[in-house]
Design an enzyme around this catalytic site. Structure first.
Site, PDB file in Angstrom:
ATOM      1  CD  GLU B  52      77.915  82.545  69.708  1.00  0.00           C
ATOM      2  OE1 GLU B  52      77.358  82.309  70.812  1.00  0.00           O
ATOM      3  OE2 GLU B  52      77.903  81.739  68.761  1.00  0.00           O
ATOM      4  CE  LYS B 164      79.005  78.852  54.093  1.00  0.00           C
ATOM      5  NZ  LYS B 164      78.443  77.591  54.596  1.00  0.00           N
ATOM      6  CG  MET B 482      73.541  96.473  93.866  1.00  0.00           C
ATOM      7  SD  MET B 482      74.249  97.587  95.088  1.00  0.00           S
ATOM      8  CE  MET B 482      75.804  98.004  94.341  1.00  0.00           C
TER       9      MET B 482
END
Ligand SMILES: Cc1cc2nc3c(=O)[nH]c(=O)nc-3n(C[C@H](O)[C@H](O)[C@H](O)COP(=O)(O)OP(=O)(O)OC[C@H]3O[C@@H](n4cnc5c(N)ncnc54)[C@H](O)[C@@H]3O)c2cc1C
Ligand SMILES: Cc1ncc(C[n+]2csc(CCOP(=O)(O)OP(=O)(O)O)c2C)c(N)n1
Lengths: 186, 584
Positions: B52, B164, B482
Site C-alpha cells: 500500500e 463495509k 548520505m
C-alpha cells in the site's frame, strides 16, 4: 500579519535593521473558534496544539447553532506574538473551521468562567467560608453539616482568588468550566 | 436527477464524475464491494501495486506529473496503516491525493474487530482532512468534497474511511456540486496594495533574487510561464528549492541553480547577499535558511504563498502576499507594466557581475578519472544522453537525489518527482510507476540509491505486470551514502551501520521479476550501457557501481549560514569577498 511600514525608497541599506525581531514576550490570548459541528473536530483542534507544541490554558466547547451545525470553541493560550499568529493561521487551515477570532486583539471582550468548589469544615472556618462566599457573590448550591458546594461565576482571576482563600478553609474539590468569551458591543 | 445505488457503486460513479482515470490500490476484505464494482466497468483503470505504501507514492507520482489528484484504494487495518508514510509524504510536499480506505462495518467499530484500526484517528495529523462516512447517503457528497479539499488552496492528501456496510447499503447518488457552493474556499487573489508595494521594491532593488518553490508547480503550468516572463522582463536572477525545479528552465539566462544545503554556490551567496528576496511559493524550509539569524541578513523579504500559516512561520516577512502564485504573478506583472516596466538596470548589471564571479567558482566541477565511475559523472552522462527527450525524473532519497538535482537540467514543470519534505527512502520507484501510468510513452527514469531502492523493490512486480518501461538508474555505492557522509563529516568517521553486507545481484533480481538487468562498473562502458537501458522497451534495473566514498558538495552544514558553505573538492580560490568565510 500587517507588513511593517517601510519608508519608500529606503532600500539602500535594507529595512532589516529597523525590523523588530520576533519578540519573545509571552502573551495570553483568548481565541473564539467557530467550527462545523462534525465528529473529530475537537480532536483536530487539540491535536494541532499538541502536535505543534502550543499551550492550552483553557478550552471550552459547545454547540451554539443547532441548525447551522456550528460549535464555538473558546481557547485561552499563551505564547510569543509569532506563535499566537501561527496558532491562528494553523487553526484557520483546519477544513471545518469557519472563523477564528482573537478576542484579545479585536477590541474589548467579556470573559466568564463558572466554578464549583467543595469546602469542608466546622466552626469558625465554616463561618468564614460562608462570609467570603458572600463577598465574592458565590452561591451555595449544596450544603451538609460539614460542607458546602459554592458556585461562582467570574473571570478566571476572580475564581483563582476565591479558590486561594478557600484552600486554608477546607477546599477539597474544585471543578471549572474553562473560559467562555464574547466581544463587547456589536 | 438522483439515482439510487449502493455505496460501492457510488464510489466508482463519483470517481468517474471527478474525471478519475486510474486508481492505485490493493484489495482486502473491507473494500471487496468496491473492487466488485471496479471489476464491472472499464472507465477507471486499477493498478495493483505490491504494497500500500507503493500505491500512495505511485499516486503521488501520477499527481505531480499531471497536476491532477492521485487516487488510492486500500483495505482497512493494515492496508490503511501501510498508507500512512505516503500520506505524510504527500502532506509535507503538498501533493493532492484522495485515499479511500475500507473500514469494518459501522456496528462493529470500536469492538477491536478483525482488521479494525482507528484510521481517521491515525491519519488525522497526516492528511489535510479526513472523513469517516457512516451513512451511504453522505458518501457521494463526501467524495466530491474530498476532491475539492485535496485540490484547492494548498493541495494535500485527504482520506475517506468507508465502513463495509455503508458500501453495501443503497442511497441516492448526489452529483458533483457546482463550484462556489462550499465553505472551504481559500483565497487566491493577492492583496493589491501589497503587490504594488512589492513592485515598487522591485523597481529600486539593487540586488534582488527570486526564490521559487513547489508552490509554483502546484499553481500549474501557467504560473511557471508567468515566472519566466517576470524574470526575463525584470532581469532578476532565479533560484529554486528542490521542490520547484523546472518552474524556471535550467537553460534560462537568469537561472542560478538550486539553493539550500546542497545548493549551488552562486545561488546561496546570492541569497545571502541580496537586498530584496522574493519568495514565490516556497516555505523557508530549514534546508534553505540554515541558521535563521544569519539568513539573508540584508534583505527585505516578500513572500507569496497560498497558505497564510506559511507566512511569518519561520522568517519575518516585509511583503506578505497571501494568494495563488499564478494569480499574484499575473497582477504583479500587470502593475509592473502599468508603472512603466522600471528596474534598476545599472545596479542589476553590477549584481550580475558579482553573480558571474560566484558562478566562475564552478562549484559542481568534478573530474572523471581512474577506473571507478564517479556518481556525478554517471548523472552527467545520463543528462547528456537523455536531454531533449520527453523525460520525467523521479528520485529516491540520499546523495543520488542531490546529485540528480544538481546535474540534471529541468526545462519544464511537473517533470521532477522527489520526496523533499519527508525525505522518504522508497518513494522514487513507486512514484516512477505512477508517472509512467500517466505518461505511457514518455521516458521515465528513477535515479536511485541501492538502499532506498530496496525499500519498495516489490513494485518490480507491478512494473512488469503492467508493462511499464520504467528505468531504475541505481547509483550503487554499497553504502547508505548520505548517512555515511554525515558520519564522516560530523561523527569522526565512525561508520555505524551505514552499509549493507549482502546486497542482491541486481541483474539477477531484475531477471527474477521478468525484467532486464544491466550492470556497469567501467566508465568506458557507461554511455553504451545507458543507451542499452534507454533502448530497451520494458522495465530495466541499471546497477551502476560507483565510487563508494564520494561526498556530496556543496554542503552547508546544518545550523550554519549560507556563506559557511563546504565546497569540498571544488576550488574556492576565486570566491570574491567571502573567501575567509568559506570553509573547505
Ligand atoms: C536529503 C535531502 C536534502 C535536501 N536538500 C535540499 C537542498 O539543498 N535545497 C532545497 O531546496 N531543498 C532540499 N531538500 C528539500 C527540503 O527538505 C524541502 O522539501 C524543500 O526545500 C521545500 O521546498 P519548498 O520551499 O519549495 O516548499 P514546498 O514543500 O514545495 O511547499 C510549497 C509552498 O508553496 C505554497 N503553495 C502551494 N501551492 C501554492 C499556490 N498555488 N500558490 C502559492 N503558494 C502555494 C505552500 O503553502 C508551501 O508553503 C532536501 C531534502 C532531502 C530529503
Ligand atoms: C525511510 C527512511 N529511513 C531512513 C532515512 C535516513 N536516510 C536518509 S538518506 C539515507 C541513505 C540512503 O542511501 P541510498 O539510498 O543508498 O542513497 P545514497 O545516499 O547512497 O545515494 C538514509 C538512511 C530516510 N530518509 N528514510
Amino acid at each position: 500579519m500587517s507588513a511593517l511600514k517601510i519608508k519608500k525608497g529606503s532600500s539602500k541599506h535594507s529595512a532589516y535593521n529597523l525590523r523588530p525581531q520576533f519578540s519573545d514576550v509571552q502573551e495570553t490570548h483568548t481565541l473564539a473558534v467557530l467550527v462545523e459541528n462534525e465528529p473529530g473536530v475537537l480532536a483536530r483542534v487539540i491535536g494541532l496544539f499538541s502536535g505543534r507544541g502550543y499551550n492550552i490554558d483553557s478550552l471550552t466547547v459547545a454547540e451554539v447553532d443547532h441548525q447551522g451545525h456550528l460549535s464555538r470553541i473558546t481557547i485561552v493560550t499563551t505564547g510569543t506574538p509569532q506563535v499566537i499568529e501561527q496558532i491562528k493561521a494553523q487553526l484557520g487551515r483546519i477544513v471545518p473551521v469557519h472563523d477564528v477570532h482573537d478576542l484579545t486583539v479585536e477590541g474589548r471582550s467579556v470573559e466568564r468562567e463558572l466554578a464549583l468548589l467543595k469546602v469542608a469544615g466546622l466552626g469558625d472556618k465554616r463561618v468564614e467560608a460562608l462570609r467570603l462566599a458572600d463577598i465574592f457573590r458565590a452561591q451555595v448550591v449544596d450544603s451538609t453539616l460539614e460542607s458546602f458546594v459554592f458556585q461562582l461565576t467570574g473571570t478566571p482571576d476572580k475564581i483563582d482568588a476565591f479558590a486561594d482563600l478557600m484552600r486554608p478553609l477546607g477546599l477539597i474539590e474544585i471543578a471549572r468550566t474553562g473560559v467562555a468569551a464574547l466581544a463587547r458591543g456589536t | 436527477m438522483t439515482r439510487q445505488m449502493t455505496g460501492a457503486k457510488m464510489v466508482v460513479q463519483a470517481l468517474k464524475e471527478q474525471g478519475v482515470d486510474v486508481v492505485f490500490g490493493y484489495p482486502g476484505g473491507a473494500v471487496l464491494p468496491i473492487y466488485d464494482e471496479i471489476f464491472q466497468q472499464n472507465d477507471i483503470r486499477h493498478i495493483l501495486v505490491r504494497h500500500e505504501q507503493g500505491a500512495v507514492h505511485a499516486a503521488e507520482g501520477y499527481a505531480r506529473s499531471t497536476g491532477k489528484p492521485g487516487v488510492v484504494l486500500v483495505t482497512s487495518g493494515p492496508g490503511a496503516t501501510n498508507a500512512v508514510t505516503g500520506l505524510t509524504d504527500a502532506l509535507m510536499d503538498s501533493i493532492p491525493l484522495v485515499v479511500l480506505t475500507g473500514q469494518v462495518p459501522t456496528f462493529m467499530i470500536g469492538s477491536d474487530a478483525f482488521q479494525e484500526a482507528d484510521t481517521v484517528g491515525i491519519t488525522r495529523p497526516c492528511t489535510k482532512h479526513n472523513w469517516l462516512v457512516k451513512e451511504t447517503d453522505r458518501l457521494s457528497a463526501t467524495i466530491h468534497e474530498a476532491f475539492h479539499v485535496a485540490t484547492s488552496g494548498r493541495p494535500g492528501p485527504v482520506l475517506i474511511d468507508i465502513p463495509k456496510d455503508v458500501q453495501f447499503a443503497s442511497a441516492a447518488y448526489q452529483p458533483k456540486p457546482k463550484a462556489g457552493s462550499r465553505h472551504y474556499q481559500p483565497q487566491v487573489k493577492g492583496n493589491m496594495e501589497m503587490i504594488e508595494a512589492l513592485v515598487e521594491a522591485i523597481e529600486t532593488a539593487e540586488k534582488p533574487v527570486l526564490y521559487t518553490g513547489g508552490g509554483v508547480i502546484n499553481s500549474g503550468p501557467g504560473a511557471s510561464q508567468l515566472l519566466r516572463e517576470l524574470a526575463e522582463a525584470t532581469g532578476i536572477p532565479v533560484t529554486s528549492t528542490l521542490m520547484g525545479l523546472g518552474a524556471y528552465p535550467a537553460s534560462g539566462r537568469n537561472w542560478l541553480g538550486m539553493l539550500g544545503m546542497h545548493g549551488l554556490y552562486e545561488a546561496n551567496l546570492a541569497m545571502h547577499g541580496c537586498d530584496l528576496l522574493i519568495n514565490v511559493g516556497a516555505r523557508f524550509d530549514d534546508r534553505i535558511t540554515g541558521r535563521i539569524d544569519a539568513f539573508s541578513p540584508h534583505s527585505r523579504k516578500a513572500h507569496i504563498d497560498i497558505d497564510p500559516s506559511s507566512i511569518n512561520k519561520v522568517v519575518k516577512t516585509d511583503y506578505p502576499i497571501v494568494g495563488d502564485v499564478g494569480h499574484v504573478l499575473e497582477d504583479l506583472l500587470k502593475v509592473w507594466k502599468a508603472r512603466g516596466r522600471k528596474a534598476n538596470r545599472e545596479a542589476l548589471t553590477k549584481w550580475w557581475k558579482q553573480i558571474d564571479k560566484w558562478r566562475a567558482v564552478d562549484c559542481l566541477k568534478f573530474k572523471q578519472d581512474g577506473p571507478v565511475i564517479r556518481p556525478q559523472h554517471a548523472i552527467a552522462r545520463l543528462e547528456a544522453l537523455t536531454k531533449g527527450r520527453d523525460r520525467y525524473i523521479c528520485t529516491e532519497v540520499g546523495q543520488h537525489q542531490m546529485w540528480a538535482a544538481q546535474y540534471l537540467g529541468f526545462e519544464d514543470p511537473n517533470r521532477w518527482m522527489t520526496s523533499g519534505g519527508l525525505g522518504t527512502m522508497g518513494y522514487g520507484f513507486p512514484a516512477s510507476i505512477g508517472v509512467q501510468v500517466a505518461h505511457p510513452d514518455a521516458l521515465v527514469i528513477n535515479v536511485a540509491g541501492e538502499a532506498s531502492w530496496l525499500m519498495n523493490m516489490q513494485e518490480m512486480g507491478t512494473a512488469v505486470q503492467y508493462r511499464l518501461p520504467v528505468k531504475q538508474f541505481i547509483l550503487n555505492n554499497e553504502r547508505l551514502g548520505m548517512v555515511r557522509q554525515w558520519q564522516e563529516l560530523l561523527h569522526g568517521e565512525r561508520y555505524s551501520h551505514s552499509w549493507s553486507e549482502s546486497l542482491p545481484d541486481f541483474v539477477k533480481l531484475a531477471e527474477a521479476f521478468g525484467a532486464k538487468g544491466i550492470k556497469c562498473d567501467d566508465p568506458a562502458d557507461l554511455d553504451d550501457a545507458i543507451m542499452e537501458m534507454l533502448d530497451h522497451d520494458g522495465p530495466v534495473i541499471f546497477d551502476c557501481l560507483v565510487e563508494k566514498h564520494e561526498n556530496c558538495f556543496p554542503m552547508i552544514p546544518s545550523g550554519e549560514p549560507h556563506n559557511k558553505m563546504l565546497l569540498g573538492e571544488a576550488s574556492t580560490k576565486d570566491a570574491i569577498g567571502t573567501k575567509g568565510a568559506v570553509l573547505v
